[in-house]
Design an enzyme around this catalytic site. Structure first.
Site, PDB file in Angstrom:
ATOM      1  N   HIS A  98       0.843  -1.193   0.000  1.00 17.87           N
ATOM      2  CA  HIS A  98       0.000   0.000   0.000  1.00 17.87           C
ATOM      3  C   HIS A  98       0.882   1.249   0.000  1.00 17.87           C
ATOM      4  O   HIS A  98       1.991   1.252   0.530  1.00 17.87           O
ATOM      5  CB  HIS A  98      -0.905   0.031   1.224  1.00 17.87           C
ATOM      6  CG  HIS A  98      -1.967  -1.017   1.213  1.00 17.87           C
ATOM      7  ND1 HIS A  98      -3.108  -0.900   1.970  1.00 17.87           N
ATOM      8  CD2 HIS A  98      -2.076  -2.202   0.554  1.00 17.87           C
ATOM      9  CE1 HIS A  98      -3.876  -1.963   1.769  1.00 17.87           C
ATOM     10  NE2 HIS A  98      -3.258  -2.764   0.917  1.00 17.87           N
ATOM     11  N   GLU A 104       0.826   3.934   1.714  1.00 17.18           N
ATOM     12  CA  GLU A 104       1.259   4.403   3.039  1.00 17.18           C
ATOM     13  C   GLU A 104       2.445   3.589   3.547  1.00 17.18           C
ATOM     14  O   GLU A 104       3.404   4.144   4.098  1.00 17.18           O
ATOM     15  CB  GLU A 104       0.098   4.299   4.045  1.00 17.18           C
ATOM     16  CG  GLU A 104      -1.096   5.151   3.691  1.00 17.18           C
ATOM     17  CD  GLU A 104      -2.141   4.436   2.832  1.00 17.18           C
ATOM     18  OE1 GLU A 104      -3.291   4.899   2.836  1.00 17.18           O
ATOM     19  OE2 GLU A 104      -1.822   3.423   2.164  1.00 17.18           O
ATOM     20  N   CYS A 126      -6.248   1.941   5.642  1.00 16.61           N
ATOM     21  CA  CYS A 126      -6.881   0.702   6.089  1.00 16.61           C
ATOM     22  C   CYS A 126      -6.303   0.343   7.467  1.00 16.61           C
ATOM     23  O   CYS A 126      -5.404   1.005   7.969  1.00 16.61           O
ATOM     24  CB  CYS A 126      -6.623  -0.420   5.091  1.00 16.61           C
ATOM     25  SG  CYS A 126      -4.903  -0.977   5.042  1.00 16.61           S
ATOM     26  N   CYS A 143      -2.456  -0.344   7.381  1.00 20.23           N
ATOM     27  CA  CYS A 143      -1.673   0.893   7.277  1.00 20.23           C
ATOM     28  C   CYS A 143      -1.771   1.704   8.559  1.00 20.23           C
ATOM     29  O   CYS A 143      -0.788   2.300   9.001  1.00 20.23           O
ATOM     30  CB  CYS A 143      -2.144   1.711   6.080  1.00 20.23           C
ATOM     31  SG  CYS A 143      -1.761   0.920   4.504  1.00 20.23           S
TER      32      CYS A 143
END
Length: 173
Positions: free
Chosen positions: A60, A62, A90, A93
């Protein structure tokens, strides 16, 4: 408390840079999400979604930005830093944000299906040892949301009814 901030918001230039990272992800066939980590006005790391490219569920934006920032400062603790992301983080993260001791999270679009902010706001994560975490929502929200909607509509068609209902419920519509 999601609100569109005025064009003079101090986060707006950084969110625009995160949107550029999201555009890079889109060009590479990824969901267009971008993120950056800043501290004292200095960019420590930036990232875009790399899930498909790396074949890695933790790819991801992040996480990529946090990894790059930690590598740059040679420390997994990023106290005093800000993470700017085009999409609400999410749970995975958000856990990485807490572990890295990020001080401020700036979000663009909300994620009514997978976003972790409702858990944070509800106190469900209150046992987590965090001194302080400021969350700023809705920075360039319409731009961030439009980018994601365009991408999903082009690839998957309109969202299923359950997703639309979940968005309405979360936003209080």
């Amino acid at each position: 408390m999601s609100q569109e901030l005025d064009p003079h918001s101090p986060w707006l230039p950084w969110m625009r840079r995160a949107l550029a990272c999201a555009e890079q992800a889109e060009r590479e066939g990824e969901v267009p999400v971008g993120a950056l980590v800043l501290r004292d006005g200095e960019l420590l790391g930036e990232g875009s979604n790399r899930i498909e490219l790396l074949g890695d569920p933790t790819g991801h934006a992040e996480i990529v930005a946090l990894r790059r920032a930690a590598a740059r400062v040679r420390n997994h603790r990023l106290g005093g830093a800000t993470l700017v992301t085009t999409l609400e983080p999410c749970l995975m993260c958000f856990g990485a944000i807490l572990e890295s001791r990020i001080a401020v999270v700036v979000c663009g679009a909300s994620d009514p299906l997978r976003g972790a902010l409702p858990l944070w706001k509800s106190g469900a994560l209150s046992r987590y040892p965090v001194r302080e975490l400021l969350v700023v929502e809705g920075v360039a929200e319409s731009e961030c949301t439009a980018q994601l909607k365009r991408w999903f509509a082009a690839r998957r068609g309109p969202p299923p009814f359950e997703a639309v209902d979940a968005m309405k419920t979360r936003r209080g519509a």
